[in-house]
Design an enzyme around this catalytic site. Structure first.
Site, short mmCIF file in Angstrom:
data_model
loop_
_atom_site.label_atom_id
_atom_site.label_comp_id
_atom_site.label_asym_id
_atom_site.label_seq_id
_atom_site.Cartn_x
_atom_site.Cartn_y
_atom_site.Cartn_z
CB SER A 91 -0.90 0.00 1.23
OG SER A 91 -1.76 -1.11 1.22
CE LYS A 106 -5.12 -1.84 1.13
NZ LYS A 106 -3.82 -2.51 1.26
#
Length: 285
Positions: free
Chosen positions: A87, A161
């Site tokens: 991420s 995300k």
């Protein structure tokens, strides 16, 4: 999560090499026992592989492993692909994509959602950005890890995300407050959980973390301190060009503050389900 993903690829019959910054970790030793080969550096790893997955903690880690002088890009063979499942920041994903293309290689930003259980069971949501044909070519690998959705050009996977983490954070906060309220009201929290899980309050977050919260099982599938990072990339946006938009996210800002409270309490290495401890502390427990 990275070790679990690597294990699934090994189990599917792929040959796999890996680089670990701490090769003495049990996960690294486990991969070697399954037949994976330990590489001495990111450069050496890139020289031996056609597809390189990265799973790291923070954007600076990605920059170091990929772009440093001894990083992955320094050893890539033509037409190789870097798939970053960290991420990370959309701008960094675009930078890596551009650098890879200059070397006749490819980069895909493909952060994942589903935690340790999803990684183990091959049920991750994979959010991919980059060249659509390259993502399609990678689909047989993605299918071993979960379900891939192509989101658009480089950086779009990371933006997706961030949106995912905003939704997850709000769900964790609602679940935490609901359980603390139920306890204060004198209810059996386990009974509350069973009563509402099949109704409108039910969610994947509840299924993944509800029983863990009730049982005070705060072992991490993803670290709370990483959620601070993820929410910060959405909340603390700094204009970097015409394509970057400042967006007002009051709920995400509150979630970030509460997760930051976990870190301040010394609980940053607990799982994200540990957010309930912050709500309990605010209520004198």
């Amino acid at each position: 999560m990275g070790a679990a993903m690597a294990s699934r690829l090994l189990s599917a019959g792929f040959s796999l090499s890996f680089y670990a910054r701490n090769p003495s970790k049990p996960s690294s030793l486990s991969l070697q026992s399954q037949g994976a080969v330990l590489a001495s550096s990111p450069r050496d790893l890139a020289r031996s592989c056609d597809v390189i997955f990265t799973m790291l903690g923070h954007p600076p880690d990605v920059r170091q492993i990929v772009l440093d002088s001894d990083g992955l890009l320094s050893g890539l063979n033509p037409n190789s692909v870097i798939v970053d499942t960290t991420s990370s920041h959309p701008a960094l994903a675009r930078e890596i994509f551009s650098a890879a293309r200059k070397m006749d290689c490819w980069a895909v930003d493909a952060p994942v959602s589903g935690g340790d259980i999803g990684a183990r069971d091959g049920k991750l949501a994979i959010l991919a950005g980059g060249d659509g044909e390259v993502v399609k070519w990678l689909t047989p690998l993605f299918d071993i890890l979960g379900k891939v959705t192509y989101m658009g050009l480089a950086g779009c996977g990371q933006s997706c995300k961030i949106g995912n983490q905003i939704v997850v954070g709000a769900n964790l906060l609602g679940l935490s407050e609901g359980l603390v309220f139920a306890e204060k009201a004198g209810l059996d929290v386990g009974q509350l959980f069973e009563a509402v899980r099949s109704g409108a309050a039910g969610s994947v977050v509840m299924e993944l973390f509800g029983e863990r919260m009730i049982g005070r099982d705060f072992r991490p599938g993803g670290f709370a301190e990483y959620h601070v990072k993820d929410l910060g990339m959405g909340v603390d946006v700094v204009e970097q060009g015409d394509d970057e938009k400042v967006v007002v996210l009051p709920g995400a800002a509150l979630c970030k503050q509460l997760f930051s409270g976990m870190v301040a309490n010394g609980d940053g290495k607990l799982g994200t389900q540990g957010l309930i401890t912050v709500i309990q502390r605010l209520n004198g427990k």
